[in-house]
Design a protein around this motif. Structure first.
Motif, PDB file in Angstrom:
ATOM      1  N   PHE B  14      -0.881  -1.388  -6.590  1.00 35.94           N
ATOM      2  CA  PHE B  14      -1.651  -0.325  -7.232  1.00 35.94           C
ATOM      3  C   PHE B  14      -0.710   0.393  -8.190  1.00 35.94           C
ATOM      4  O   PHE B  14       0.210   1.075  -7.745  1.00 35.94           O
ATOM      5  CB  PHE B  14      -2.205   0.660  -6.205  1.00 35.94           C
ATOM      6  CG  PHE B  14      -3.108   0.005  -5.190  1.00 35.94           C
ATOM      7  CD1 PHE B  14      -4.283  -0.614  -5.588  1.00 35.94           C
ATOM      8  CD2 PHE B  14      -2.783   0.015  -3.848  1.00 35.94           C
ATOM      9  CE1 PHE B  14      -5.114  -1.215  -4.660  1.00 35.94           C
ATOM     10  CE2 PHE B  14      -3.603  -0.580  -2.915  1.00 35.94           C
ATOM     11  CZ  PHE B  14      -4.766  -1.195  -3.320  1.00 35.94           C
ATOM     12  N   ASN B  15      -0.910   0.224  -9.479  1.00 39.39           N
ATOM     13  CA  ASN B  15      -0.053   0.850 -10.483  1.00 39.39           C
ATOM     14  C   ASN B  15       1.424   0.587 -10.211  1.00 39.39           C
ATOM     15  O   ASN B  15       2.249   1.497 -10.234  1.00 39.39           O
ATOM     16  CB  ASN B  15      -0.272   2.364 -10.554  1.00 39.39           C
ATOM     17  CG  ASN B  15      -1.687   2.676 -10.957  1.00 39.39           C
ATOM     18  OD1 ASN B  15      -2.293   1.939 -11.749  1.00 39.39           O
ATOM     19  ND2 ASN B  15      -2.241   3.735 -10.393  1.00 39.39           N
ATOM     20  N   GLY B  16       1.743  -0.646  -9.887  1.00 38.85           N
ATOM     21  CA  GLY B  16       3.141  -0.989  -9.668  1.00 38.85           C
ATOM     22  C   GLY B  16       3.610  -0.753  -8.250  1.00 38.85           C
ATOM     23  O   GLY B  16       4.660  -1.245  -7.854  1.00 38.85           O
ATOM     24  N   PHE B  17       2.820  -0.025  -7.457  1.00 37.97           N
ATOM     25  CA  PHE B  17       3.211   0.203  -6.064  1.00 37.97           C
ATOM     26  C   PHE B  17       2.724  -0.959  -5.224  1.00 37.97           C
ATOM     27  O   PHE B  17       1.526  -1.256  -5.186  1.00 37.97           O
ATOM     28  CB  PHE B  17       2.612   1.522  -5.559  1.00 37.97           C
ATOM     29  CG  PHE B  17       2.769   1.710  -4.078  1.00 37.97           C
ATOM     30  CD1 PHE B  17       4.025   1.926  -3.523  1.00 37.97           C
ATOM     31  CD2 PHE B  17       1.661   1.672  -3.239  1.00 37.97           C
ATOM     32  CE1 PHE B  17       4.169   2.093  -2.154  1.00 37.97           C
ATOM     33  CE2 PHE B  17       1.803   1.829  -1.871  1.00 37.97           C
ATOM     34  CZ  PHE B  17       3.057   2.049  -1.334  1.00 37.97           C
ATOM     35  N   LYS B  18       3.671  -1.627  -4.572  1.00 32.69           N
ATOM     36  CA  LYS B  18       3.297  -2.793  -3.783  1.00 32.69           C
ATOM     37  C   LYS B  18       2.791  -2.344  -2.421  1.00 32.69           C
ATOM     38  O   LYS B  18       3.568  -2.131  -1.495  1.00 32.69           O
ATOM     39  CB  LYS B  18       4.492  -3.733  -3.635  1.00 32.69           C
ATOM     40  CG  LYS B  18       4.830  -4.412  -4.946  1.00 32.69           C
ATOM     41  CD  LYS B  18       6.019  -5.335  -4.824  1.00 32.69           C
ATOM     42  CE  LYS B  18       6.220  -6.050  -6.147  1.00 32.69           C
ATOM     43  NZ  LYS B  18       7.495  -6.747  -6.218  1.00 32.69           N
ATOM     44  N   ALA B  19       1.474  -2.162  -2.318  1.00 33.57           N
ATOM     45  CA  ALA B  19       0.883  -1.680  -1.063  1.00 33.57           C
ATOM     46  C   ALA B  19       1.014  -2.740   0.013  1.00 33.57           C
ATOM     47  O   ALA B  19       1.327  -2.442   1.163  1.00 33.57           O
ATOM     48  CB  ALA B  19      -0.580  -1.320  -1.286  1.00 33.57           C
ATOM     49  N   VAL B  20       0.747  -3.975  -0.364  1.00 34.60           N
ATOM     50  CA  VAL B  20       0.948  -5.091   0.552  1.00 34.60           C
ATOM     51  C   VAL B  20       1.776  -6.119  -0.207  1.00 34.60           C
ATOM     52  O   VAL B  20       1.469  -6.437  -1.359  1.00 34.60           O
ATOM     53  CB  VAL B  20      -0.391  -5.701   1.011  1.00 34.60           C
ATOM     54  CG1 VAL B  20      -0.154  -6.985   1.780  1.00 34.60           C
ATOM     55  CG2 VAL B  20      -1.162  -4.716   1.878  1.00 34.60           C
ATOM     56  N   ASN B  21       2.832  -6.616   0.418  1.00 34.61           N
ATOM     57  CA  ASN B  21       3.776  -7.438  -0.299  1.00 34.61           C
ATOM     58  C   ASN B  21       4.175  -8.641   0.551  1.00 34.61           C
ATOM     59  O   ASN B  21       4.824  -8.503   1.575  1.00 34.61           O
ATOM     60  CB  ASN B  21       5.013  -6.588  -0.636  1.00 34.61           C
ATOM     61  CG  ASN B  21       5.982  -7.352  -1.497  1.00 34.61           C
ATOM     62  OD1 ASN B  21       5.626  -8.354  -2.114  1.00 34.61           O
ATOM     63  ND2 ASN B  21       7.213  -6.884  -1.515  1.00 34.61           N
ATOM     64  N   ASP B  22       3.755  -9.832   0.136  1.00 32.83           N
ATOM     65  CA  ASP B  22       4.132 -11.066   0.795  1.00 32.83           C
ATOM     66  C   ASP B  22       3.916 -11.000   2.305  1.00 32.83           C
ATOM     67  O   ASP B  22       4.833 -11.224   3.100  1.00 32.83           O
ATOM     68  CB  ASP B  22       5.606 -11.384   0.477  1.00 32.83           C
ATOM     69  CG  ASP B  22       5.919 -12.833   0.831  1.00 32.83           C
ATOM     70  OD1 ASP B  22       4.969 -13.651   0.840  1.00 32.83           O
ATOM     71  OD2 ASP B  22       7.087 -13.127   1.112  1.00 32.83           O
ATOM     72  N   LEU B  23       2.696 -10.666   2.682  1.00 36.06           N
ATOM     73  CA  LEU B  23       2.362 -10.514   4.099  1.00 36.06           C
ATOM     74  C   LEU B  23       1.921 -11.853   4.685  1.00 36.06           C
ATOM     75  O   LEU B  23       1.094 -12.546   4.100  1.00 36.06           O
ATOM     76  CB  LEU B  23       1.239  -9.481   4.262  1.00 36.06           C
ATOM     77  CG  LEU B  23       0.734  -9.271   5.687  1.00 36.06           C
ATOM     78  CD1 LEU B  23       1.732  -8.462   6.494  1.00 36.06           C
ATOM     79  CD2 LEU B  23      -0.615  -8.585   5.684  1.00 36.06           C
ATOM     80  N   ASN B  24       2.488 -12.186   5.806  1.00 36.52           N
ATOM     81  CA  ASN B  24       2.062 -13.377   6.538  1.00 36.52           C
ATOM     82  C   ASN B  24       1.599 -12.939   7.914  1.00 36.52           C
ATOM     83  O   ASN B  24       2.294 -12.193   8.594  1.00 36.52           O
ATOM     84  CB  ASN B  24       3.217 -14.362   6.689  1.00 36.52           C
ATOM     85  CG  ASN B  24       3.686 -14.844   5.343  1.00 36.52           C
ATOM     86  OD1 ASN B  24       2.903 -15.352   4.554  1.00 36.52           O
ATOM     87  ND2 ASN B  24       4.969 -14.641   5.066  1.00 36.52           N
ATOM     88  N   LEU B  25       0.416 -13.401   8.303  1.00 33.66           N
ATOM     89  CA  LEU B  25      -0.145 -12.962   9.573  1.00 33.66           C
ATOM     90  C   LEU B  25      -1.087 -14.049  10.053  1.00 33.66           C
ATOM     91  O   LEU B  25      -1.831 -14.642   9.267  1.00 33.66           O
ATOM     92  CB  LEU B  25      -0.915 -11.648   9.369  1.00 33.66           C
ATOM     93  CG  LEU B  25      -1.391 -10.897  10.600  1.00 33.66           C
ATOM     94  CD1 LEU B  25      -0.213 -10.236  11.303  1.00 33.66           C
ATOM     95  CD2 LEU B  25      -2.391  -9.823  10.198  1.00 33.66           C
ATOM     96  N   SER B  26      -1.031 -14.301  11.342  1.00 32.50           N
ATOM     97  CA  SER B  26      -1.907 -15.329  11.885  1.00 32.50           C
ATOM     98  C   SER B  26      -2.505 -14.822  13.188  1.00 32.50           C
ATOM     99  O   SER B  26      -1.779 -14.334  14.059  1.00 32.50           O
ATOM    100  CB  SER B  26      -1.094 -16.601  12.118  1.00 32.50           C
ATOM    101  OG  SER B  26      -1.939 -17.579  12.638  1.00 32.50           O
ATOM    102  N   VAL B  27      -3.819 -14.880  13.293  1.00 31.05           N
ATOM    103  CA  VAL B  27      -4.493 -14.358  14.484  1.00 31.05           C
ATOM    104  C   VAL B  27      -5.312 -15.478  15.100  1.00 31.05           C
ATOM    105  O   VAL B  27      -6.029 -16.195  14.402  1.00 31.05           O
ATOM    106  CB  VAL B  27      -5.415 -13.170  14.122  1.00 31.05           C
ATOM    107  CG1 VAL B  27      -6.034 -12.598  15.376  1.00 31.05           C
ATOM    108  CG2 VAL B  27      -4.638 -12.095  13.381  1.00 31.05           C
ATOM    109  N   ALA B  28      -5.181 -15.624  16.429  1.00 32.20           N
ATOM    110  CA  ALA B  28      -5.873 -16.727  17.114  1.00 32.20           C
ATOM    111  C   ALA B  28      -7.288 -16.309  17.503  1.00 32.20           C
ATOM    112  O   ALA B  28      -7.605 -15.129  17.601  1.00 32.20           O
ATOM    113  CB  ALA B  28      -5.095 -17.130  18.349  1.00 32.20           C
TER     114      ALA B  28
END
Lengths: 384, 248
Positions: B14-28
């Motif tokens: 958001f306007n250069g602010f990385k709110a979420v950055n290279d997130l890895n997540l796995s849910v079973a």
């Protein structure tokens, strides 16, 4: 607040009571000619019923789906002109000869009938167009607005602006629309051999039938699953989207149905008034429709209908009485302010509160005489 | 356990602010996952990205093996992902039953719904759902009379009515009394296994009661994953939370 013994059926009871009220209203409007034998008065009442119909249509889009369409008079006006065009063409052989043109076109030096007037030689087409054109216009406009996620006051501004543009266009194109004068001096509507003289019972019954059918049809829509979703959209638009509904499609539907009913009302208005005028699609009328709706109760179809009939009736009565000749506008304004201040849900809200009061205390019914309506209304006011 | 939701390299700015950055997540499948982290860690944004409220700029979100990252939100909802927002958003003018009717809908087309009754034949199931979140007594009452806690439970019932397989709960216990929090935890525990649930929560007491695996987020990315005990022992998590009063 809600005792468990009463929770099983109050909704069903309420629905039955509501249907009974709607049916009673329909019977009542059909019964009016039994008691009134004055064609002038009947014409006036038919006019009020038409206005009730257009207010009811707004209640469907504004009160149920939360779309404040300030351009409701545009749909109304389009319907009105569709009817006026076909009825005008019927007068051509008498006024200007079999190969002639509508008289105002002759005065404006138009030489051939414009292409968009040609299909109106068929009354059936005109009746179709009077509903379909407002419907299609609302659907297209809705598509742009709601697909673009325009909501709230911006919808009101856009619809109002389009109404103004259309109104100016109609006034400006005098050669084809009659300009300021509108389309006057019309023939009588004739459907399947039935003649609808504006000052006769037949026209009154035509209006009453259309209003009844639309009112009950709209009630059925509000009770359908889609009607429920309209109300959900009104309350929390974003949430409905995350339940997997295409919110824009629902809003387009609500707005276009409302426009179609308004178009039908507009057609009937031309039959009742015997002319069409740019004032049938101007801003004051559109705002009046909103006021009728608010006074009657925008979240009730019947409330909005009765609101329009009562307010338009009072306007008529006040503006003609000697005492209020100069002040009737003030009186109307005062009533509107009072309703908005004390009855946010309009007259229908008043009835609703009174009804709930009676239902919640069954003992009060059996014990003593029911409280006078004015009294319970007063209490209801105190509550808000 | 089969994998239900798989997030890879997810990012949004958001306007250069990385709110979420290279997130890895796995849910079973059937798992209850808690997502915690300090303010601004990107937890709510992650939920926004999953349910389509926010469009991701990078990465992929696979739900049952299907890429959903760029679908419009109503299609994501139809695929079986339900979302409860931080701010309670129920339909206040409709009754509890009507709220559930709106949520419970196999048919979503406006053309079929205009011909169908607003009162579905499956009212029984809806009453059971209301009973599940203890709202039977309010079944025919307008949602506006419900308390804050009851509104939150109604929201959970709405997600169940919607038949969501993956339920995203954003702070379900926020602003609740101790008893209400307890009841919410109880509801979450009863849903375990039947639905895949992702809960974003600040209240560690609540997380302790429901969590199987906890994912900790920090500055838009995944810091660590583990049980509540593992996480409370972890030095990095302690550093991230330093100065906050989360009581880890």
């Amino acid at each position: 607040m809600f005792d468990s013994s009463a929770h099983a059926n109050p909704t069903r009871n309420r629905n039955r009571l509501q249907l009974a009220l709607y049916l009673a209203f329909c019977v009542a409007i059909f019964a009016v000619p039994l008691f009134i034998d004055d064609d002038f008065l009947l014409n006036r009442y038919a006019r009020y019923l038409v206005l009730g119909m257009v207010a009811m249509a707004l209640s469907l889009s504004w009160g149920y789906a939360g779309i404040l369409n300030l351009g409701q008079a545009l749909s109304f006006g389009l319907g009105s002109y569709a009817m006026a065009m076909t009825l005008k063409l019927k007068t051509v052989p008498i006024h200007t000869g079999p190969d002639g043109l509508p008289d105002f076109m002759v005065w404006n030096n138009v030489e051939t009938l414009p292409w968009f007037w040609v299909p109106y030689q068929s009354t059936a087409f005109a009746i179709f167009a009077g509903v379909a054109v407002p419907w299609a216009l609302a659907a297209i406009l809705g598509w742009f607005m709601f697909r673009g996620r325009i909501t709230g006051v911006f919808v009101a501004i856009i619809t109002l602006a389009i109404l103004v543009v259309a109104n100016l266009l109609v006034i400006d194109q005098q050669r084809y629309t009659g300009g300021f004068n509108g389309i006057t001096d019309l023939a009588q509507l004739e459907i399947l051999g039935l003649e609808f003289d504006a000052y006769s019972k037949s026209t009154y019954f035509l209006v009453a039938s259309c209003l009844s059918v639309c009112l009950l049809g709209a009630l059925a829509i509000t009770r359908s699953k889609a009607g429920l979703i309209f109300q959900a959209i009104r309350d929390q638009e974003e949430r409905v989207r995350f339940f997997g509904y295409d919110v824009a499609a629902y809003k387009i539907m609500a707005m276009s149905i409302s426009a179609a009913i308004a178009g039908l009302a507009g057609m009937l208005y031309t039959v009742v008034m015997e002319f069409a005028s740019p004032t049938f699609m101007d801003v004051p009328l559109s705002l009046s429709i909103v006021i009728w709706c608010a006074v009657g109760g925008r979240q009730s179809l019947l409330g909005a209908t009765i609101g329009a009939i009562v307010v338009a009736g009072m306007q008529g009565a006040l503006s003609e009485s000697e005492t209020f000749l100069d002040t009737w506008m003030l009186v109307m304004g005062l009533i509107f302010v009072l309703v908005v201040l004390f009855l946010p849900n309009g007259l229908a809200g008043l009835l609703d509160m009174a009804g709930r009061r009676l239902m919640r205390r069954p003992g009060a019914l059996a014990g003593g005489p029911a409280p006078a309506k004015g009294l319970s209304g007063q209490k209801a006011k105190d509550q808000t | 356990m089969t994998e239900h939701l798989h997030i890879e390299g997810l990012g949004v700015e958001f306007n250069g602010f990385k709110a979420v950055n290279d997130l890895n997540l796995s849910v079973a499948q059937g798992e209850l996952r808690c997502l915690i982290g300090p303010n601004g860690a990107g937890k709510t944004t992650t939920l926004d990205l999953i349910c389509g409220k926010t469009r991701p700029m990078h990465g992929s979100i696979r739900y049952r093996g299907r890429e959903i990252a760029r679908l419009p939100e109503f299609q994501i909802a139809r695929a079986g992902i339900g979302r409860k927002f931080q701010v309670p958003s129920v339909f206040r003018q409709l009754t509890v039953r009507e709220n559930l009717e709106v949520a419970h809908c196999k048919h979503i087309s406006v053309y079929t719904n205009i011909l169908r009754s607003g009162r579905s034949a499956e009212s029984d199931g809806l009453e059971k759902l209301a009973a599940f979140v203890d709202l039977s007594d309010y079944f025919e009452a307008p949602a506006s009379v419900l308390s804050h806690g009851q509104t939150q439970w109604l929201e959970i019932a709405l997600l169940l009515a919607q038949d969501s397989e993956l339920i995203l709960l954003d702070e379900p216990a926020a602003g609740m009394t101790h008893q209400e929090t307890q009841k919410t935890a109880d509801i979450c525990n009863r849903l375990k296994g039947k639905h895949t649930i992702i809960v974003v929560e600040h209240d560690m007491g609540f997380v302790r009661q429901i969590a199987q695996v906890v994912s900790v987020m920090h500055q838009g990315t995944l810091l660590m994953e583990g049980t509540v005990e593992e996480i409370s022992r972890d030095q990095r998590v302690r550093e991230v939370y330093l100065g906050s009063t989360l009581g880890i």
